[in-house]
Design a protein around this motif. Structure first.
Motif, PDB file in Angstrom:
ATOM      1  N   ARG A  26       0.852  -1.184   0.000  1.00  0.00           N
ATOM      2  CA  ARG A  26       0.000   0.000   0.000  1.00  0.00           C
ATOM      3  C   ARG A  26       0.886   1.231   0.000  1.00  0.00           C
ATOM      4  NH1 ARG A  26      -2.172  -0.029   6.354  1.00  0.00           N
ATOM      5  NH2 ARG A  26      -0.203   0.710   7.282  1.00  0.00           N
ATOM      6  N   VAL A  27       0.265   2.400  -0.222  1.00  0.00           N
ATOM      7  CA  VAL A  27       0.989   3.671  -0.172  1.00  0.00           C
ATOM      8  C   VAL A  27       0.229   4.636   0.730  1.00  0.00           C
ATOM      9  CG1 VAL A  27       1.748   5.705  -1.468  1.00  0.00           C
ATOM     10  CG2 VAL A  27       2.022   3.425  -2.458  1.00  0.00           C
ATOM     11  N   ILE A  28       0.930   5.212   1.691  1.00  0.00           N
ATOM     12  CA  ILE A  28       0.383   6.282   2.520  1.00  0.00           C
ATOM     13  C   ILE A  28       1.373   7.440   2.459  1.00  0.00           C
ATOM     14  CG2 ILE A  28      -0.454   6.971   4.790  1.00  0.00           C
ATOM     15  CD1 ILE A  28      -0.992   4.053   5.425  1.00  0.00           C
ATOM     16  N   ASN A  29       0.973   8.506   1.782  1.00  0.00           N
ATOM     17  CA  ASN A  29       1.888   9.626   1.570  1.00  0.00           C
ATOM     18  C   ASN A  29       1.829  10.596   2.758  1.00  0.00           C
ATOM     19  OD1 ASN A  29       3.600  11.555   0.564  1.00  0.00           O
ATOM     20  ND2 ASN A  29       2.112  12.433  -0.856  1.00  0.00           N
ATOM     21  N   VAL A  30       2.675  10.342   3.737  1.00  0.00           N
ATOM     22  CA  VAL A  30       2.717  11.209   4.926  1.00  0.00           C
ATOM     23  C   VAL A  30       3.909  12.174   4.866  1.00  0.00           C
ATOM     24  CG1 VAL A  30       1.484   9.592   6.419  1.00  0.00           C
ATOM     25  CG2 VAL A  30       3.969   9.414   6.205  1.00  0.00           C
ATOM     26  N   SER A  31       4.484  12.328   3.664  1.00  0.00           N
ATOM     27  CA  SER A  31       5.662  13.195   3.518  1.00  0.00           C
ATOM     28  C   SER A  31       5.311  14.670   3.648  1.00  0.00           C
ATOM     29  CB  SER A  31       6.319  12.957   2.146  1.00  0.00           C
ATOM     30  OG  SER A  31       5.436  13.373   1.101  1.00  0.00           O
ATOM     31  N   GLY A  32       4.019  14.993   3.486  1.00  0.00           N
ATOM     32  CA  GLY A  32       3.605  16.402   3.522  1.00  0.00           C
ATOM     33  C   GLY A  32       3.806  17.110   2.201  1.00  0.00           C
ATOM     34  N   ARG A  33       4.209  16.350   1.159  1.00  0.00           N
ATOM     35  CA  ARG A  33       4.398  16.951  -0.166  1.00  0.00           C
ATOM     36  C   ARG A  33       3.932  15.991  -1.250  1.00  0.00           C
ATOM     37  NH1 ARG A  33       9.628  15.087  -1.965  1.00  0.00           N
ATOM     38  NH2 ARG A  33      10.785  14.063  -0.284  1.00  0.00           N
ATOM     39  N   GLU A  34       4.041  16.436  -2.481  1.00  0.00           N
ATOM     40  CA  GLU A  34       3.627  15.582  -3.601  1.00  0.00           C
ATOM     41  C   GLU A  34       4.528  14.344  -3.675  1.00  0.00           C
ATOM     42  OE1 GLU A  34       0.967  17.037  -5.271  1.00  0.00           O
ATOM     43  OE2 GLU A  34       1.290  18.649  -3.822  1.00  0.00           O
ATOM     44  N   ARG A  35       3.949  13.232  -4.094  1.00  0.00           N
ATOM     45  CA  ARG A  35       4.732  12.015  -4.303  1.00  0.00           C
ATOM     46  C   ARG A  35       4.492  11.522  -5.722  1.00  0.00           C
ATOM     47  NH1 ARG A  35       4.117   6.248  -4.230  1.00  0.00           N
ATOM     48  NH2 ARG A  35       5.973   5.204  -3.367  1.00  0.00           N
ATOM     49  N   TYR A  36       5.584  11.118  -6.392  1.00  0.00           N
ATOM     50  CA  TYR A  36       5.495  10.591  -7.750  1.00  0.00           C
ATOM     51  C   TYR A  36       6.146   9.211  -7.783  1.00  0.00           C
ATOM     52  CZ  TYR A  36       4.432  15.439  -8.885  1.00  0.00           C
ATOM     53  OH  TYR A  36       3.864  16.688  -8.902  1.00  0.00           O
ATOM     54  N   SER A  37       5.501   8.288  -8.465  1.00  0.00           N
ATOM     55  CA  SER A  37       6.117   6.981  -8.669  1.00  0.00           C
ATOM     56  C   SER A  37       5.744   6.476 -10.059  1.00  0.00           C
ATOM     57  CB  SER A  37       5.690   5.984  -7.591  1.00  0.00           C
ATOM     58  OG  SER A  37       4.330   5.642  -7.726  1.00  0.00           O
ATOM     59  N   VAL A  38       6.503   5.486 -10.524  1.00  0.00           N
ATOM     60  CA  VAL A  38       6.312   4.979 -11.892  1.00  0.00           C
ATOM     61  C   VAL A  38       6.419   3.454 -11.877  1.00  0.00           C
ATOM     62  CG1 VAL A  38       7.081   5.131 -14.297  1.00  0.00           C
ATOM     63  CG2 VAL A  38       7.413   7.093 -12.763  1.00  0.00           C
ATOM     64  N   PRO A  39       5.295   2.764 -11.711  1.00  0.00           N
ATOM     65  CA  PRO A  39       5.338   1.310 -11.840  1.00  0.00           C
ATOM     66  C   PRO A  39       5.251   0.880 -13.309  1.00  0.00           C
ATOM     67  CG  PRO A  39       3.152   1.993 -11.137  1.00  0.00           C
ATOM     68  CD  PRO A  39       3.982   3.245 -11.245  1.00  0.00           C
ATOM     69  N   PHE A  40       5.962  -0.192 -13.619  1.00  0.00           N
ATOM     70  CA  PHE A  40       5.888  -0.812 -14.939  1.00  0.00           C
ATOM     71  C   PHE A  40       5.442  -2.250 -14.716  1.00  0.00           C
ATOM     72  CE2 PHE A  40       7.513  -3.128 -18.606  1.00  0.00           C
ATOM     73  CZ  PHE A  40       7.174  -2.300 -19.666  1.00  0.00           C
ATOM     74  N   PHE A  41       4.254  -2.559 -15.204  1.00  0.00           N
ATOM     75  CA  PHE A  41       3.660  -3.875 -14.984  1.00  0.00           C
ATOM     76  C   PHE A  41       3.921  -4.766 -16.192  1.00  0.00           C
ATOM     77  CE2 PHE A  41       0.961  -0.701 -12.820  1.00  0.00           C
ATOM     78  CZ  PHE A  41       1.087  -1.144 -11.502  1.00  0.00           C
ATOM     79  N   PHE A  42       4.787  -5.764 -16.016  1.00  0.00           N
ATOM     80  CA  PHE A  42       5.088  -6.696 -17.103  1.00  0.00           C
ATOM     81  C   PHE A  42       4.068  -7.827 -17.040  1.00  0.00           C
ATOM     82  CE2 PHE A  42       7.128  -9.796 -19.706  1.00  0.00           C
ATOM     83  CZ  PHE A  42       7.879  -9.063 -20.615  1.00  0.00           C
ATOM     84  N   THR A  43       3.192  -7.870 -18.037  1.00  0.00           N
ATOM     85  CA  THR A  43       2.034  -8.760 -17.997  1.00  0.00           C
ATOM     86  C   THR A  43       2.255 -10.055 -18.774  1.00  0.00           C
ATOM     87  OG1 THR A  43       0.628  -6.803 -17.854  1.00  0.00           O
ATOM     88  CG2 THR A  43      -0.445  -8.869 -18.436  1.00  0.00           C
ATOM     89  N   GLY A  44       2.816  -9.955 -19.982  1.00  0.00           N
ATOM     90  CA  GLY A  44       3.090 -11.142 -20.777  1.00  0.00           C
ATOM     91  C   GLY A  44       2.136 -11.310 -21.948  1.00  0.00           C
ATOM     92  N   ASN A  45       2.407 -12.306 -22.777  1.00  0.00           N
ATOM     93  CA  ASN A  45       1.600 -12.609 -23.962  1.00  0.00           C
ATOM     94  C   ASN A  45       0.174 -12.961 -23.528  1.00  0.00           C
ATOM     95  OD1 ASN A  45       0.317 -13.867 -26.124  1.00  0.00           O
ATOM     96  ND2 ASN A  45       2.174 -14.854 -26.866  1.00  0.00           N
ATOM     97  N   PRO A  46      -0.819 -12.177 -23.959  1.00  0.00           N
ATOM     98  CA  PRO A  46      -2.193 -12.394 -23.480  1.00  0.00           C
ATOM     99  C   PRO A  46      -2.724 -13.804 -23.710  1.00  0.00           C
ATOM    100  CG  PRO A  46      -2.030 -10.304 -24.652  1.00  0.00           C
ATOM    101  CD  PRO A  46      -0.734 -11.013 -24.861  1.00  0.00           C
ATOM    102  N   LEU A  47      -2.296 -14.444 -24.799  1.00  0.00           N
ATOM    103  CA  LEU A  47      -2.852 -15.752 -25.145  1.00  0.00           C
ATOM    104  C   LEU A  47      -2.057 -16.917 -24.563  1.00  0.00           C
ATOM    105  CD1 LEU A  47      -3.819 -15.099 -28.878  1.00  0.00           C
ATOM    106  CD2 LEU A  47      -5.174 -14.745 -26.804  1.00  0.00           C
ATOM    107  N   HIS A  48      -0.994 -16.601 -23.817  1.00  0.00           N
ATOM    108  CA  HIS A  48      -0.135 -17.664 -23.281  1.00  0.00           C
ATOM    109  C   HIS A  48      -0.851 -18.435 -22.176  1.00  0.00           C
ATOM    110  CE1 HIS A  48       3.705 -19.655 -22.809  1.00  0.00           C
ATOM    111  NE2 HIS A  48       3.591 -19.523 -21.495  1.00  0.00           N
ATOM    112  N   LYS A  49      -0.734 -19.740 -22.223  1.00  0.00           N
ATOM    113  CA  LYS A  49      -1.374 -20.594 -21.212  1.00  0.00           C
ATOM    114  C   LYS A  49      -0.565 -20.589 -19.925  1.00  0.00           C
ATOM    115  CE  LYS A  49      -3.283 -25.269 -20.625  1.00  0.00           C
ATOM    116  NZ  LYS A  49      -3.403 -26.612 -21.245  1.00  0.00           N
TER     117      LYS A  49
END
Length: 317
Positions: free
Chosen positions: A260-283
């Motif tokens: 989870r994320v709880i931004n208690v820094s008192g300022r803006e927070r930026y993050s960049v997740p990259f979700f590697f999902t894979g070939n949609p049709l792969h079993k």
């Protein structure tokens, strides 16, 4: 307990021609995935200047007037691409909506591509904001770099599971992935009960590669102490976690951990997740090396795409 319990793994050995180097990294990955499902990686090979450009461009986008952000609202997209306003997603069941806004980018697939015409899930063209200079170029460059890194990690995970490094080649072919820019405003002084920047959840897909700014706020559930531990940014490192897909694939030998994320820094927070999902049709069915003698798979066979659809239905349904 603190963040030092999350291992830091130098993965440069995965790019070595020497199998010994590859297996040394794979063994560290195995331990991290079985025990925590969360770890940091260094030796990833992505240019720090590109990473800084991603953060700078992300901040410029979220600073745009709302009317310009809404021009690329993801409700205009057939494939969940574009801007998502504050409180549009609720990741934690029973909690208030998440206090974050985001922007989604995926593989660029033309509207007349057969996969789009066949209405493949999350497949299609991106939306791009206007008058944003090199925003598109920066995001596409980073997308490709993170995509290549994700593929390298997946091959390392194959070795960690005692299968050939080529085991996931079908999964990697035409793999889907999602880049998500996130902006968390400071947590309000009087938040709603249970309100968080991002409610507790596990990730849907295979592997997540996360860039964090220095605001902190990411917390990971520790099942041993039954408490939340901080996972602050480590300079020059990615924070990596295993998603539900790999947990399912490994019969839960590899852990998809609540965070989870709880931004208690008192300022803006930026993050960049990259979700590697894979070939949609792969079993996706239990990997044989993840079954002990006499043990049965916990989950029926599925495809990457069907797994994703089920996960999206839970969170946006």
């Amino acid at each position: 307990m603190n963040s030092s319990t999350l291992p830091i793994i130098d993965i440069s050995g995965l790019r070595s021609p020497d199998p010994v180097d590859q297996h040394l990294v794979a063994e560290q990955l195995r331990q991290a995935c079985e025990q925590r499902g969360f770890f940091y990686i260094t030796g990833h090979g992505i240019d720090p200047a590109l990473i800084q450009s991603v953060f700078s461009a992300s901040q410029l986008f979220f600073d745009l007037p709302m009317i310009e952000k809404l021009a690329v609202d993801k409700k205009h997209s057939v494939c969940n691409r574009g801007y998502e306003p504050l409180k549009a997603q609720t990741l934690e069941v029973g909690a208030p909506p998440d206090l974050k806004e985001s922007f989604y980018v995926g593989t660029e697939v033309a509207a007349n591509d057969p996969r789009v015409l066949a209405k493949r899930f999350n497949t299609g063209p991106n939306q791009w904001p206007e008058n944003m200079g090199d925003f598109r170029g920066v995001m596409q460059s980073y997308y490709q770099a993170a995509y290549d890194l994700g593929a390298t990690l997946v091959r390392g995970l194959a070795l960690s599971l005692s299968v050939p490094i080529s085991h996931f080649d079908g999964y990697l072919k035409e793999a889907a992935a999602t880049l998500r820019l996130l902006h968390y405003p400071p947590q309000p002084a009087n938040p709603e009960a249970g309100e968080k920047g991002c409610g507790e959840h596990t990730d849907f897909g295979g592997v997540t590669l996360l860039l964090q700014d220095d605001a902190g706020g990411l917390q990971v559930w520790d099942k041993v102490s039954r408490s939340w531990i901080d996972a602050p940014p480590v300079p020059g490192a990615f924070t990596v976690n295993i998603g539900d897909l790999f947990a399912r694939w490994t019969n839960d030998r590899y852990v998809s951990t609540l965070h989870r994320v709880i931004n208690v820094s008192g300022r803006e927070r930026y993050s960049v997740p990259f979700f590697f999902t894979g070939n949609p049709l792969h079993k996706v069915e239990c990997i044989p090396t993840c079954l002990n003698e006499g043990e049965q798979p916990k989950y029926p066979a599925t495809t990457v795409e069907q797994h994703q659809i089920e996960c999206y239905r839970r969170t946006y349904g």
